[in-house]
Design a protein around this motif. Structure first.
Motif, PDB file in Angstrom:
ATOM      1  N   GLN A 118      37.607  21.508  13.838  1.00  0.00           N
ATOM      2  CA  GLN A 118      36.940  20.428  14.204  1.00  0.00           C
ATOM      3  C   GLN A 118      35.472  19.434  15.094  1.00  0.00           C
ATOM      4  OE1 GLN A 118      39.407  17.832  12.719  1.00  0.00           O
ATOM      5  NE2 GLN A 118      39.080  19.328  12.214  1.00  0.00           N
ATOM      6  N   HIS A 119      34.996  19.137  15.107  1.00  0.00           N
ATOM      7  CA  HIS A 119      33.752  18.807  16.070  1.00  0.00           C
ATOM      8  C   HIS A 119      33.661  18.147  17.223  1.00  0.00           C
ATOM      9  CE1 HIS A 119      31.560  20.921  12.811  1.00  0.00           C
ATOM     10  NE2 HIS A 119      32.336  20.948  11.949  1.00  0.00           N
ATOM     11  N   ALA A 120      34.990  17.252  16.590  1.00  0.00           N
ATOM     12  CA  ALA A 120      34.319  16.122  18.010  1.00  0.00           C
ATOM     13  C   ALA A 120      36.888  16.342  18.754  1.00  0.00           C
ATOM     14  CB  ALA A 120      33.860  14.910  17.434  1.00  0.00           C
ATOM     15  N   ASP A 121      36.824  15.542  19.500  1.00  0.00           N
ATOM     16  CA  ASP A 121      37.876  15.035  19.396  1.00  0.00           C
ATOM     17  C   ASP A 121      38.123  13.805  18.833  1.00  0.00           C
ATOM     18  OD1 ASP A 121      37.726  16.535  21.442  1.00  0.00           O
ATOM     19  OD2 ASP A 121      37.561  15.416  23.252  1.00  0.00           O
ATOM     20  N   SER A 122      39.748  13.978  18.082  1.00  0.00           N
ATOM     21  CA  SER A 122      40.232  13.513  16.998  1.00  0.00           C
ATOM     22  C   SER A 122      41.742  12.628  17.350  1.00  0.00           C
ATOM     23  CB  SER A 122      39.669  13.548  15.902  1.00  0.00           C
ATOM     24  OG  SER A 122      39.710  14.630  15.498  1.00  0.00           O
ATOM     25  N   ARG A 123      41.615  11.872  16.750  1.00  0.00           N
ATOM     26  CA  ARG A 123      43.211  11.199  15.881  1.00  0.00           C
ATOM     27  C   ARG A 123      43.043  11.233  14.809  1.00  0.00           C
ATOM     28  NH1 ARG A 123      47.998  10.244  18.896  1.00  0.00           N
ATOM     29  NH2 ARG A 123      49.006   8.160  18.467  1.00  0.00           N
ATOM     30  N   GLY A 137      36.574  21.770  18.503  1.00  0.00           N
ATOM     31  CA  GLY A 137      36.963  22.926  18.662  1.00  0.00           C
ATOM     32  C   GLY A 137      38.591  23.517  17.763  1.00  0.00           C
ATOM     33  N   GLN A 138      39.429  23.101  17.567  1.00  0.00           N
ATOM     34  CA  GLN A 138      40.383  23.577  17.372  1.00  0.00           C
ATOM     35  C   GLN A 138      40.290  23.258  15.905  1.00  0.00           C
ATOM     36  OE1 GLN A 138      43.006  20.416  18.700  1.00  0.00           O
ATOM     37  NE2 GLN A 138      44.810  21.593  17.251  1.00  0.00           N
TER      38      GLN A 138
END
Length: 116
Positions: free
Chosen positions: A91-96, A83-84
């Motif tokens: 962004q569609h997913a938590d990521s690095r 959501g960021q």
């Protein structure tokens, strides 16, 4: 050895090194400030290193590589939340995420894998 169809968390094994290819669609040649992403859900996948690629309908750019453990621990990378707004999109997913210029050049990969 190509293994992507077997869903093991890596795409190739070369001399015992498990390589996961991370590709992202694009419409033009990638620039050094563009980013490489890995979803946090893939953090525990069985891989030793990541190779990052950008793919257009007519071309593939191999942008560089990084040891998987370094990718998840380097202070040069950023954690991104679902959501960021980052890299011009939500962004569609938590990521690095890591800028491409921090990756090791592809010209260094073959000597690392073969010991030459």
């Amino acid at each position: 050895e190509y293994l992507a169809d077997e869903k093991l968390g890596h795409d190739f094994i070369v001399n015992g090194v498990k390589i996961d290819i991370k590709s992202k669609n694009c419409t033009s040649q990638p620039r050094s400030h563009y980013t490489a992403h890995v979803k946090k859900t893939q953090k525990d996948y069985d891989a030793d290193l990541y190779v990052f690629a950008r793919v257009s309908p007519s071309q593939v750019w191999l942008c560089g590589y990084m040891d998987k453990s370094l990718f998840w621990t380097t202070d040069k990378a950023s954690d991104i939340k679902q959501g960021q707004f980052a890299d011009g999109i939500v962004q569609h997913a938590d990521s690095r995420s890591l800028q491409l210029h921090f990756l090791q050049p592809m010209t260094d990969l073959l000597p690392q894998l073969t010991g030459r």
